[in-house]
Design an enzyme around this catalytic site. Structure first.
Site, PDB file in Angstrom:
ATOM      1  CG  HIS A  64     109.830  75.696  62.090  1.00 31.67           C
ATOM      2  ND1 HIS A  64     110.900  76.134  61.335  1.00 31.67           N
ATOM      3  CD2 HIS A  64     110.381  75.071  63.181  1.00 31.67           C
ATOM      4  CE1 HIS A  64     112.034  75.795  61.943  1.00 31.67           C
ATOM      5  NE2 HIS A  64     111.742  75.145  63.055  1.00 31.67           N
ATOM      6  CG  ASP A  66     106.227  79.892  60.281  1.00 33.70           C
ATOM      7  OD1 ASP A  66     106.728  78.889  60.804  1.00 33.70           O
ATOM      8  OD2 ASP A  66     106.824  80.568  59.420  1.00 33.70           O
ATOM      9  CG  ASP A 212     110.375  78.366  56.100  1.00 38.69           C
ATOM     10  OD1 ASP A 212     109.426  78.546  55.340  1.00 38.69           O
ATOM     11  OD2 ASP A 212     110.327  78.689  57.289  1.00 38.69           O
TER      12      ASP A 212
END
Lengths: 303, 303
Positions: A64, A66, A212
């Site tokens: 991802h 970020d 995450d």
């Protein structure tokens, strides 16, 4: 300090002025490791007076933006600044197809030794090992394949009790053997037990990184008894449904993982940009696990 | 303010803590234009209280990292924050092949209308036009195809001289015609000249952006008489050889361009990270062209 974690970015998907997207700088036994590399990480390194050329290993949890959009700029700056030492990047399948085309478009790739290792989804193994540390990956549960990382010091050598040793007639040539845990006979044939002339080495420390991920107790087996646990806490309890939908965690869920993993200390990060005040994350987590901090950019945690 | 330029990044290839890589935010007649997009531009927008969703047009000069590595993160954040309005990106051939694969890897592309226009190398044409402004590109001379940009207000409408108009017998219905430059007959058949009842509108302003480029007087024809000129000045005079080798300019060379283009004001930027003090660039440029400033991140220049 032998083992430290510097927070370079503490925000979730959207950066804020004082909260960059995810990145951490870990120094463990003089190994310099970057975990994740959100946009602006090279600037954060400078801001917090860390040398980008000192990074030896980069660990990427997932693809991802970020967590990876700072990688091309960082590697490109390493090249522009004349890097000659090698760099190893461990990340999910696809990390090469992300990074290498960009480096070709913006320049001529890199001239230093760039070693990219793509990790199998859902794998759990030692991905790096030398005589001082090990780094393992383990599966997190997110919308795309995501890796957690466990960085461990290897057991420290036993330490010589000099006064006790001097009472024996053993030659100094045998000190290493005693430290390694072998008993020795002195010149008179008297057995000297290694426990009597050495003491245990400094305790080995460990750090686990989980971002995450949704709440998944499956990770507990991988991170049991770590000294320091970083676990994402994108949301507060009242957004638990949103956390579940987006495969993220709440502060309480992170605290529950820390408690059940018998962690000594918990760090919370990857806080959604919707929250201006981070105190509530700490309050909610403390209901379950006392030794918890919400990280801020620039924080340094020593193990 | 009708026409302003905010500096989001003033450094060259390598960012510094207080000098991001290149990006500028231009507001011209309520059109919001971003020029170049170095890593961290989305954070700079927030820092200087500019709304990233207000950007309507992005102009990319060339495909070096310090001018484009913030683009994927910016566009991705626009998508994450629910953008619905369209976005146009004008840049060199290859900008699509840079941007679109990254957006696919880190997410699912974008759902809003993203219009990417690839510009021919060495071209000079109007690339955007509406009823208020025009934007043209023109060729710079760098190591790879690079575009300069010229943003111009369209001529402002003539303004009514109310007292003079009231003395005539012309119906208010004809005011627009007079403003547009037509003469009108009043009810008695007397001709009223538009010059007698209107005055010239506010002067139209123009801004030219030239980065990155070596010293090349060829650009003067494209930027002649601009009100504000931004020209890169990566190096000082003593590094003129290095400037030439790398297809960059010195502060003196930029000043010479400004002088010969009959520019009103000159801005210098893209200063190499090797310089901590920017005063010397200004001193050297002032020897040739007086009205010059070295830009800093966060500076706002009104035309």
């Amino acid at each position: 300090m032998d083992f430290s974690v510097t927070i370079l970015g503490s925000s979730a998907a959207i950066p804020k002025v004082n909260r960059n997207t995810t990145s951490q700088y870990v120094i463990c036994k003089n190994r310099h490791i970057l975990i994740d590399c959100g946009e602006g990480t090279q600037i954060q390194l400078r801001k917090f007076k860390l040398k980008l050329q000192s990074v030896q290993i980069i660990l990427i949890s997932h693809l991802h933006g970020d967590h990876i959009l700072g990688l091309p700029g960082l590697v490109s700056s390493m090249q522009l600044l004349g890097r000659t030492s090698s760099l190893s990047i461990y990340g999910p399948k696809g990390i090469s197809d992300f990074l290498l085309p960009i480096l070709s478009i913006i320049g001529k790739g890199v001239q230093f030794d760039l070693n990219i290792v793509e990790l199998e989804p859902n794998s759990n193994s030692i991905i790096f090992e030398d005589n001082c540390i090990t780094i393992s990956n383990f599966p997190l549960q997110h919308r795309i394949p995501t890796h957690g990382f466990l960085i461990k010091e290897k057991p420290n050598k036993r330490r010589l009790l000099k006064d006790e040793f001097d009472k024996t007639g053993v030659s100094v040539a045998y000190i290493q053997k005693l430290i390694q845990g072998f008993d020795i006979e002195d010149n008179n044939g008297v057995k000297v037990k290694y426990q009597d002339v050495t003491m245990e080495g400094k305790l080995s420390k460990s750090y686990a990184y989980c971002s995450d991920t949704c709440f998944t107790p499956k990770i507990i087996e991988y991170i049991a008894d770590v000294d320091l646990l970083y676990h994402e806490a994108t949301f507060l309890d009242k957004e638990a449904d949103r956390a579940s939908e987006t495969y993220h965690s709440t502060a309480k869920q992170a605290a529950s993982i820390a408690l059940n993993a018998n962690t000594k200390r918990l760090l919370l990060g990857h806080i959604s940009a919707r929250y201006n005040d981070l105190l509530q994350h700490e309050i909610e987590a403390k209901e379950i696990f006392e030794n918890v901090s919400v990280v801020k950019d620039g924080d340094v945690y020593n193990l």
